[in-house]
Write a protein that holds these residues in place. Structure first.
Motif, short mmCIF file in Angstrom:
data_model
loop_
_atom_site.label_atom_id
_atom_site.label_comp_id
_atom_site.label_asym_id
_atom_site.label_seq_id
_atom_site.Cartn_x
_atom_site.Cartn_y
_atom_site.Cartn_z
N SER A 113 0.80 -1.24 0.00
CA SER A 113 0.00 0.00 0.00
C SER A 113 0.83 1.28 0.00
CB SER A 113 -0.98 0.02 1.19
OG SER A 113 -0.36 0.43 2.39
N THR A 114 2.09 1.25 -0.46
CA THR A 114 2.86 2.49 -0.50
C THR A 114 2.30 3.44 -1.55
OG1 THR A 114 4.85 1.30 0.17
CG2 THR A 114 5.16 3.48 -0.77
N GLY A 115 2.15 2.97 -2.78
CA GLY A 115 1.52 3.80 -3.79
C GLY A 115 2.46 4.64 -4.62
N TYR A 116 3.77 4.51 -4.44
CA TYR A 116 4.73 5.17 -5.34
C TYR A 116 4.62 4.55 -6.74
CZ TYR A 116 7.59 7.62 -1.80
OH TYR A 116 8.07 8.47 -0.83
N ALA A 117 5.19 5.26 -7.72
CA ALA A 117 5.19 4.73 -9.09
C ALA A 117 6.45 5.17 -9.82
CB ALA A 117 3.96 5.21 -9.85
N THR A 118 6.91 4.30 -10.71
CA THR A 118 8.03 4.64 -11.59
C THR A 118 7.58 4.73 -13.04
OG1 THR A 118 8.58 2.28 -11.66
CG2 THR A 118 9.81 3.66 -10.11
N SER A 119 6.35 4.36 -13.32
CA SER A 119 5.75 4.56 -14.63
C SER A 119 4.24 4.54 -14.46
CB SER A 119 6.20 3.49 -15.63
OG SER A 119 5.71 2.22 -15.24
N ASP A 120 3.52 5.00 -15.46
CA ASP A 120 2.07 5.09 -15.36
C ASP A 120 1.45 3.73 -15.70
OD1 ASP A 120 -0.52 5.81 -15.18
OD2 ASP A 120 -0.41 7.48 -16.60
N PHE A 121 1.26 2.91 -14.65
CA PHE A 121 0.72 1.57 -14.89
C PHE A 121 -0.75 1.61 -15.31
CE2 PHE A 121 0.77 2.26 -10.21
CZ PHE A 121 -0.60 2.27 -9.96
#
Length: 507
Positions: free
Chosen positions: A334-342
Motif C-alpha cells: 500500500s505504498t503507492g509510489y510509481a516509476t511509470s504510469d501503470f
C-alpha cells in the motif's frame, strides 16, 4: 443508561491535538528557511494549541477502560486529520484550499493512503513548507500517533495495550517487553532509525552523482513517505522523477516498511531464526517475489507500452525487472509510489497489480490492506475445513509457525475479512452511482480501484486515478465517503464501527 466515560476520552484527544502543534514546528522551520508561508504555520500552531487546550478541559478522574480507549483512538483519528487541514486552508492555495479537498488530502496523509486531489500543476504550485507538512502527516500516521503518545506520556500508557491494539494494524499486538510503553518506544525507534538510514543513503546517491535531483529536501520528504507506506511525493512524477539507482534503493525500504517491525527486535537480539522463520514474513516475501517474477515476464514480453516518463521498454531486462519489482513492492504493501504510469499497461498486468492490492502488508507494519497473516489463517482454516469434511471425527487445530491459533481469533479474522470485502463492494457501488449522478465518466475498473485504494490505504488506482492522476474530479460526496473509508481502513474497521452500535454505549 450510558456508561462510557466519554469526557476522559475527549480530554486525552485534546492532548493529542495539542502536541500535534509540536510536529508543525518542522514545516515552520522549512517555511523560515525558504521564506514561504511562515504566517500560515504560526497561525496553524496557535489554533491547534487552542483546540487542544479547550478539549483538555473535559478531563475527568479515572483511567481509561476498554470502551473509553476505543473512543479515544477513534476520536483522535477523526479529529487529528481535521486539524491537519489548517495549513492547507490558511495557505489558501491550489485545490486543497477547498474544505472538502483539504479534508481528503489530510485524511489521506495521516492514514498513509497517498490518494490525492492535487494535480500535476498543483503539486508544483505549493510552498516547500506546505509540501513537507503533507509528507510529515504520513510519517506521523505510519507507526501511529497513539503508539507515539503511549511511548511518551505515562498517563496514556496506563491502558496502552488496548490503545495500541485499537490502532496498530493486524489481529493482535506483539509485545516486545513486559511494559507496553517500552514496546511502543522500541517500535518508534526502529521506525526512526530506518528513516534516518534511508535519508543518508539517498544523500549518498546524490553525493556520488547517481541522483542529481535528490537533495536534502527531497531525501527527507521521501523518507517521510516511504517508511509509513504513504506514497506522497513533492515531485509530480513520483519516483519516476529520479534515476534508476534511486528506484532500486527505494524498493528494499518499501519491503521493510511492510514487514512487522516487531521482528526487527529479534535481529537486534541476534535471534535470526525467529526473524527468518516467521511464517508471515516468509509469505510476505514470497508473495512479493512470485508476483514480481510474473509481472517481469509480462513486461519483458511487451505487455506495457514504451512511455516517455520512466516507461517500460519491451525486451529491456533491467528496466522491466525494476518496474515489476517496484510496482509490486509499492502496491502490495500500500505504498503507492510509481516509476511509470501503470494505468496505461495492458489488462493482464493491471489484474496482477489489482491482485497485489488485496494482499496487504504484514501485521505490525505500516502497510495497509487485509494483511498477510489474515490470509494465511483463512487459507489454513479452509484447508482444515476440507480435511474435517472428509474426516468428521478428526480434531485438527489451525497452526501457524508451530503455534495453535485460538478459535476466537479465527472467527475474528473471518469477521474482519468478510466485513472488509463487504464494505469494499458496497463502496464500489456507491462511488459508481455517485459518479453517474454528476455525469462523471467512470469505468468499472476505476470504481473498483477507487474503493480498494481508499479502504486499503493504497492511494493510486487505474485509469484517471493512476499514479500520475488524482481524485479531484470526484463529487464532494464521494470524497467524504472515501475519506471515511481511509479512516476505517487505517483503524481496521471494527474499532470505528463499534461506536455506532447501541451495545457500545450501554451497560
Amino acid at each position: 443508561m450510558v456508561t462510557v466515560r466519554w469526557r476522559q476520552s475527549v480530554a486525552l484527544t485534546g492532548t493529542v491535538v495539542k502536541y500535534l502543534a509540536v510536529a508543525m514546528l518542522i514545516p515552520l522551520f522549512v517555511a523560515l528557511v525558504y521564506q514561504e508561508d511562515v504566517v500560515v504555520f504560526l497561525v496553524s500552531i496557535a489554533v491547534t494549541v487552542a483546540i487542544g487546550l479547550v478539549l483538555e478541559q473535559f478531563e475527568d478522574a479515572g483511567d481509561l477502560g476498554a470502551r473509553e480507549a476505543l473512543l479515544f483512538v477513534s476520536l483522535s483519528w477523526f479529529l487529528v486529520p481535521l486539524v491537519g487541514t489548517l495549513p492547507y486552508l490558511f495557505g489558501s492555495t491550489g485545490t486543497i484550499a477547498h474544505p472538502v479537498n483539504a479534508t481528503f488530502e489530510s485524511v489521506s496523509g495521516f492514514t498513509t493512503t497517498g490518494a490525492t486531489v492535487m494535480g500535476t500543476i498543483s503539486v508544483e504550485y505549493h510552498s516547500h513548507a506546505i509540501m513537507i507538512w503533507r509528507q510529515l502527516t504520513q510519517w506521523l500516521g505510519g507507526m501511529g500517533i497513539i503508539v507515539l503518545m503511549v511511548a511518551i506520556f505515562p498517563e496514556v500508557a496506563v491502558n496502552g495495550a488496548q490503545l495500541i491494539e485499537s490502532e496498530a494494524p493486524g489481529p493482535e499486538l506483539q509485545r516486545l517487553t513486559p511494559r507496553i510503553a517500552e514496546t511502543a518506544r522500541l517500535l518508534w525507534l526502529f521506525y526512526l532509525g530506518f528513516t534516518v538510514l534511508y535519508v543518508l543513503l539517498l544523500l549518498a546517491l546524490n553525493q556520488t552523482h547517481l541522483a542529481e535531483n535528490m537533495g536534502v529536501y527531497n531525501a527527507v520528504a521521501h523518507a517521510f513517505t516511504t517508511l509509513p507506506t504513504g506514497g506522497f511525493s513533492p515531485e509530480a512524477d513520483s519516483i519516476a522523477a529520479f534515476s534508476p539507482a534511486v528506484q532500486w534503493v527505494v524498493i528494499p525500504f518499501m519491503l521493510i516498511a511492510g514487514t512487522n517491525f516487531a521482528l526487527f527486535y529479534y535481529l537486534l537480539q541476534r535471534e535470526y531464526g525467529s526473524f527468518f522463520q516467521n511464517r508471515e514474513f516468509q509469505a510476505y516475501i514470497g508473495a512479493n517475489v512470485c508476483l514480481t517474477l510474473l509481472l517481469w515476464v509480462l513486461l519483458f514480453l511487451g505487455s506495457a507500452p514504451t512511455l516517455e516518463l520512466g516507461g517500460v521498454t519491451q525486451g529491456a531486462l533491467e528496466n522491466s525487472l525494476r518496474q515489476a519489482a517496484f510496482q509490486i513492492a509499492s502496491l502490495l504493501n500500500s505504498t503507492g509510489y510509481a516509476t511509470s504510469d501503470f494505468a496505461d499497461w495492458d489488462n493482464t498486468s493491471q489484474v496482477v497489480l489489482l491482485f497485489a492490492m488485496f494482499i496487504g502488508g504484514s501485521a505490525g507494519s505500516t502497510g495497509g490492506g487485509v494483511k498477510v497473516v489474515r490470509w494465511l489463517v483463512v487459507f489454513k482454516s479452509v484447508r482444515r475445513q476440507l480435511f474435517t469434511t472428509a474426516h468428521p471425527n478428526a480434531v485438527k487445530p489451525v497452526r501457524l509457525g508451530g503455534f495453535v491459533i485460538d478459535e476466537e481469533v479465527i472467527k475474528a479474522i473471518y469477521g474482519f475479512t468478510l466485513l472488509y470485502l463487504l464494505l469494499f463492494g458496497v463502496a464500489t457501488v456507491l462511488i459508481a452511482l455517485d459518479a453517474g449522478r454528476v455525469g462523471m465518466e467512470l469505468t468499472t475498473l476505476e470504481a473498483v480501484s477507487a474503493s480498494i485504494a481508499t479502504i486499503g490505504n493504497i492511494g493510486p488506482g487505474f485509469g484517471q486515478l493512476g499514479p500520475f492522476g488524482s481524485y479531484l474530479e470526484f463529487p464532494w460526496t464521494s470524497k467524504l465517503l472515501m475519506s471515511f473509508l481511509m479512516l476505517i481502513g487505517r483503524l481496521e474497521i471494527i474499532p470505528v464501527l463499534v461506536l455506532f452500535t447501541g451495545a457500545f454505549w450501554r451497560r
